[in-house]
Design a protein around this motif. Structure first.
Motif, PDB file in Angstrom:
ATOM      1  N   ILE A 213       0.601  -1.198  -0.326  1.00  0.00           N
ATOM      2  CA  ILE A 213      -0.045   0.262   0.017  1.00  0.00           C
ATOM      3  C   ILE A 213       0.704   1.508   0.033  1.00  0.00           C
ATOM      4  N   ASN A 214       0.231   1.756  -0.847  1.00  0.00           N
ATOM      5  CA  ASN A 214       1.546   3.069  -1.639  1.00  0.00           C
ATOM      6  C   ASN A 214       0.992   4.313  -0.718  1.00  0.00           C
ATOM      7  N   HIS A 215       2.206   5.106  -0.392  1.00  0.00           N
ATOM      8  CA  HIS A 215       1.223   6.578   0.338  1.00  0.00           C
ATOM      9  C   HIS A 215       2.039   7.027  -0.395  1.00  0.00           C
ATOM     10  N   VAL A 216       1.608   7.988  -1.207  1.00  0.00           N
ATOM     11  CA  VAL A 216       2.731   9.007  -2.500  1.00  0.00           C
ATOM     12  C   VAL A 216       2.661  10.259  -1.589  1.00  0.00           C
ATOM     13  N   PHE A 217       3.431  10.927  -2.147  1.00  0.00           N
ATOM     14  CA  PHE A 217       4.292  12.264  -1.956  1.00  0.00           C
ATOM     15  C   PHE A 217       4.752  12.917  -2.940  1.00  0.00           C
ATOM     16  N   THR A 218       3.750  13.932  -3.195  1.00  0.00           N
ATOM     17  CA  THR A 218       4.422  14.817  -4.901  1.00  0.00           C
ATOM     18  C   THR A 218       4.535  15.663  -4.055  1.00  0.00           C
ATOM     19  N   TRP A 219       5.418  16.229  -5.273  1.00  0.00           N
ATOM     20  CA  TRP A 219       6.559  18.016  -5.171  1.00  0.00           C
ATOM     21  C   TRP A 219       6.508  18.757  -5.381  1.00  0.00           C
ATOM     22  N   ASP A 220       6.076  19.380  -4.606  1.00  0.00           N
ATOM     23  CA  ASP A 220       5.659  20.782  -4.633  1.00  0.00           C
ATOM     24  C   ASP A 220       6.236  21.839  -5.991  1.00  0.00           C
ATOM     25  N   GLY A 221       8.036  21.521  -5.250  1.00  0.00           N
ATOM     26  CA  GLY A 221       8.873  22.091  -6.475  1.00  0.00           C
ATOM     27  C   GLY A 221       9.950  22.937  -5.173  1.00  0.00           C
ATOM     28  N   ASN A 222       9.311  22.510  -3.439  1.00  0.00           N
ATOM     29  CA  ASN A 222       9.910  22.963  -2.441  1.00  0.00           C
ATOM     30  C   ASN A 222      10.558  21.472  -1.855  1.00  0.00           C
ATOM     31  N   LYS A 223       8.978  21.021  -1.504  1.00  0.00           N
ATOM     32  CA  LYS A 223       8.984  20.164   0.489  1.00  0.00           C
ATOM     33  C   LYS A 223       7.638  18.978  -0.855  1.00  0.00           C
ATOM     34  N   HIS A 224       7.694  17.909  -0.010  1.00  0.00           N
ATOM     35  CA  HIS A 224       7.219  17.056  -0.174  1.00  0.00           C
ATOM     36  C   HIS A 224       5.612  16.274   0.502  1.00  0.00           C
ATOM     37  N   HIS A 225       4.699  16.300  -0.530  1.00  0.00           N
ATOM     38  CA  HIS A 225       2.948  16.709   0.157  1.00  0.00           C
ATOM     39  C   HIS A 225       2.241  15.139   0.052  1.00  0.00           C
TER      40      HIS A 225
END
Length: 389
Positions: A213-225
């Protein structure tokens, strides 16, 4: 990262053959390198895990945009992690990109262009590592390292550093851990860095679902959310889902763990955007994951929850199935068919409990009481199929 998932699935019993002896020799050679690194720096992975946030790291001779090898070398000069040394040895050759163990899997990757390196143990008992770099909008860089080993002791952790080009220094930085909400805290957690792309993924390996079960954190140009959950190829029993079931599952967008009255363990429910209208329940039965309840207009199934029981009535085929739960899984399955038996009552089939008679089954059904309302804590999810991968 596939190799992290693979080592968690290996069996506990190994027959030593000529091939496995070669594997042992390879791991022994890696262990010798590991022992040398530890002897020189005296830091185990446990010590690094507990202390890495206490030190800033000066990057000697660094430019405004140092590469992955330069940053990794700076980390290694301070901590001397045994899993990093084999990668840096290969990286001394500026043309080196990849070495693969074709016979057993695993190997070493150095991808300078994409800012990524890894040591893959190939499912063996050796340690592993992975590192990558993201470019930040403010001119800084974010370095991430995953370090781990499967035994003596089993350990895996992730380190993040902000690289400030003005000071040529790596500063420890916390990732968005407060946004990571595991579905089940008993699951093994692993960290996966991208060789291409920018997503940071935290995976829970569910041994019942036989998938991560993968918790995906996307990149906003500064950090992951945190963005969403992702699950690869659900399967149950001894077969893959049928094409019709797979299509229905891919349309489900939410997942939750549910505990019914009288239960302490949990089972999964999947739902669509309306949640109440389209829903399936899956739980462990006889050591395999099973689809034990379904509610959808396509097949005409109606799903109800009772204390300790998941009930599905199939309107089209006019049968009802009862999944009696115990210890987080299905203890016994009872199916009631419209075909009348010798006593003039609907026929009942019982699976998994030889000592239960039809009359006892009927008493179980009569004792269900009233349906109960469930209020799942839904999380967004993407169910991948083989065609999507």
């Amino acid at each position: 990262m596939l190799w992290v998932q693979n080592y968690k699935k290996i069996t506990n019993f190994v027959t030593i053959t000529q091939k496995s002896m070669k594997k042992i020799l390879f791991l022994s050679a890696l262990a010798m390198v590991s022992m040398y690194a530890l002897a020189a720096n005296e830091y185990t992975l446990e010590e690094i895990r507990d202390q890495w946030q206490t030190r800033n790291i000066k990057v000697a001779g660094a430019s405004a945009q140092p590469g992955i090898i330069q940053l990794l070398t700076a980390f290694q000069n301070v901590w001397g992690a045994y899993v990093i040394d084999p990668v840096l040895q290969k990286a001394k050759d500026p043309k080196f990109t990849k070495w693969e163990d074709d016979e057993y899997g695993g190997g070493i990757t150095v991808d300078r262009k994409n800012g990524y390196v890894c040591l893959d143990s190939g499912g063996g008992d050796g340690g592993f590592m992975e590192a990558c770099v993201w470019r930040r909008d403010n001119g800084h860089r974010l370095l991430a390292l995953v370090l781990g080993q499967p035994v003596d002791p089993e350990i895996e952790f992730v380190c993040f550093y902000d690289y400030d080009p003005k000071t040529s220094t790596l500063y420890p930085e916390k990732w968005a851990e407060e946004e990571f909400q595991p579905l089940d805290r008993s699951h093994h957690v692993s960290y996966n860095l991208p060789q291409k792309g920018k997503d940071f993924i935290v995976s829970e390996y569910d041994i019942d679902l036989q998938t991560s079960i993968n918790h995906v954190f996307t990149w906003d140009g500064n950090k992951h959310h945190f963005s969403h959950l992702s699950i690869n190829e659900l399967k149950y029993g001894y077969r893959w889902f049928s094409s019709k079931e797979t299509q229905y599952l891919t349309e489900l967008t939410h997942i939750a763990l549910v505990t019914l009255p009288g239960q302490t363990e949990t089972f999964y429910v999947l739902g669509d955007d309306d949640k109440e209208e389209g829903m399936v329940a899956i739980a462990c039965y006889k050591g395999n994951i099973e689809l034990v309840g379904i509610n959808d207009d396509i097949t005409g199934h109606k799903l109800s929850f009772y204390p300790n029981v998941i009930v599905t009535h199939a309107e089209i085929n006019d049968y009802t199935s009862y999944a009696f739960l115990k210890d987080g899984g299905v203890d016994v399955m009872i199916t009631e068919y419209p075909t009348l038996g010798a006593n003039g009552q609907p026929k009942i089939t019982i699976d998994g409990w030889d000592n239960l008679t039809e009359e006892e089954a009927r008493q179980k059904i009569k004792s269900l009481g009233q349906p109960v309302q469930i209020k799942p804590q839904w999380r967004k999810v993407k169910i991948w199929t083989q065609n999507d991968l």
